[in-house]
Design a protein around this motif. Structure first.
Motif, short mmCIF file in Angstrom:
data_model
loop_
_atom_site.label_atom_id
_atom_site.label_comp_id
_atom_site.label_asym_id
_atom_site.label_seq_id
_atom_site.Cartn_x
_atom_site.Cartn_y
_atom_site.Cartn_z
N THR A 95 0.85 -1.19 0.00
CA THR A 95 0.00 0.00 0.00
C THR A 95 0.89 1.24 0.00
OG1 THR A 95 -1.74 -1.16 1.20
CG2 THR A 95 -1.81 1.25 1.22
N CYS B 144 -2.32 7.00 -9.99
CA CYS B 144 -2.12 6.32 -8.72
C CYS B 144 -2.06 7.37 -7.61
CB CYS B 144 -0.83 5.51 -8.77
SG CYS B 144 -0.47 4.57 -7.27
N ASP C 81 -3.57 3.65 -2.39
CA ASP C 81 -3.75 2.55 -3.32
C ASP C 81 -2.84 1.38 -2.94
OD1 ASP C 81 -5.60 3.94 -4.81
OD2 ASP C 81 -4.19 4.53 -6.38
N THR C 82 -3.36 0.18 -3.02
CA THR C 82 -2.56 -1.03 -2.79
C THR C 82 -2.16 -1.60 -4.14
OG1 THR C 82 -3.63 -1.52 -0.68
CG2 THR C 82 -2.55 -3.35 -1.81
N VAL C 83 -0.86 -1.71 -4.33
CA VAL C 83 -0.31 -2.09 -5.63
C VAL C 83 0.08 -3.56 -5.64
CG1 VAL C 83 1.53 -1.63 -7.31
CG2 VAL C 83 0.50 0.26 -6.03
N LYS D 239 -4.16 -1.99 -9.07
CA LYS D 239 -4.73 -1.82 -7.73
C LYS D 239 -6.02 -2.64 -7.60
CE LYS D 239 -6.84 2.59 -9.16
NZ LYS D 239 -6.98 4.04 -8.84
N HIS E 255 -8.32 -0.44 -13.28
CA HIS E 255 -7.48 -0.71 -12.10
C HIS E 255 -6.01 -0.87 -12.47
CE1 HIS E 255 -8.22 -4.76 -13.68
NE2 HIS E 255 -7.13 -5.15 -13.03
#
Length: 344
Positions: A211, A279, A283-285, A313, A331
């Motif tokens: 994240t 982004c 955001d969780t990558v 994401k 996403h």
């Protein structure tokens, strides 16, 4: 007369103009420590002098993407200070390693211009070269950026859109002098998978996720001396949000790809890339890769994989790339095409 620099706007660029960027920067092992603190980077060649020496190098060079970020950052005040977004990359090659103590500078040549139909911005293409203290090129790449116009009524230049190669040819890859994977230690590298274990068309879900925090992104972007307003000034965008530097996403995705590609030790070419969607902090990558091509090299034990690296994401295990109509799925954050050196 004002002494401050508002940055270049679209109408300030001319085809063929060469811009020498300020300020040269001497890079040290401190940059490596910060890079590895910001990203979960674990590539053995960039972590251990002893491992690098066993691979024929004088010691551990600085990370390939670290060198890219430093050179990229030099170009920002002249190319993308007033950018709406950085759109893509092509024809990138790493030409020689960057070592602690090297001094890097950059220069760019304008190779393309096209005003957007809205008349308020345009796309600028530049070919940027990073050079060391001996004026030896260490890397080069093309990128294109959407830049605001100062005056929407300013006349549009004749459009010039450069023809760019879809990929760097395998025989144009530069393997660092002396590099050999003939005695490669797979246990120390972290995985047993070698060049022959990867098949064209294979897709690898890298499983892990990170994240993004605002503080880490701000530190990273300042570290590369990237001054683009969209990354720092929350009033620059209508939504009041600071855009995460695309290079931050690249390095994060590359580090996540260690799980499944630990032996993809060195990036040597950047075939193409797109920051597909914005982004933001929070955001969780996640990341996955696809093997696009393979080739051998003339260096002992060294092969190359052409890889597509996708950062997104979305949910864990989601390998969707395109939405209906062919555009990137909403996403998807990054779609990057690169060559990496792998032990045979």
């Amino acid at each position: 007369m004002s002494k401050t620099n508002p940055g270049r706007f679209f109408e300030d660029y001319r085809i063929g103009a060469v811009i020498r960027h300020a300020v040269p920067r001497t890079v040290t092992a401190g940059e490596r420590a910060l890079y590895h603190a910001l990203y979960p980077a674990r590539g053995a060649l960039y972590s251990s002098d002893a491992f690098a020496a066993d691979c024929g190098l004088a010691g551990s060079p600085l990370d390939d993407l670290l060198a890219f970020h430093v050179v990229f950052g030099k170009s920002v005040p002249d190319i993308s200070l007033n950018a709406v977004a950085n759109l893509g990359y092509a024809e990138g090659r790493w030409l020689r390693p960057v070592w602690p103590g090297d001094t890097l500078r950059a220069e760019s040549r304008v190779i393309g211009l096209r005003e957007n139909s809205n008349g308020t911005s345009g796309v600028v293409w530049v070919r940027t070269t990073g050079l060391n203290q001996s004026d030896e090129p260490v890397l080069e790449y093309v990128r294109w950026v959407m830049v605001r116009k100062r005056d929407p009524g300013a006349p549009a230049p004749d459009p010039v859109v450069p023809q760019l190669a879809p990929a760097v040819a395998a025989d144009a890859l530069v393997v660092p002098q002396g590099l050999s994977f003939a005695g490669y230690d797979f246990a120390l590298a972290g995985e047993p998978h070698r060049w022959g274990d990867y098949a064209i068309g294979e897709v690898i879900d890298h499983v892990d996720a990170v994240t993004i925090e605002e503080a880490e992104h701000m530190l990273a972007t300042r570290l590369w001396q990237n001054t683009a307003k969209v990354h720092f000034d929350a009033t620059f965008r209508e939504d009041g949000r600071r855009l995460i530097y695309g290079g931050h996403v690249i390095s994060l995705a590359r580090a996540l790809s260690f799980n499944g590609l630990a032996n993809a030790q060195m990036i040597v070419a950047l075939n193409g890339g797109a920051h597909a969607n914005p982004c933001f902090a929070g955001d969780t990558v996640r990341a996955w890769s696809e093997v696009l091509d393979k080739c051998e090299t003339a260096s002992p034990g060294v092969g190359a994989l052409r890889l597509r690296l996708v950062a997104h994401k979305g949910a864990a295990g989601d390998l969707t790339l395109r939405a209906e109509g062919g555009k990137h799925a909403p996403h998807v954050l990054l779609d990057l095409d690169y060559w990496a050196l792998v032990p045979l």
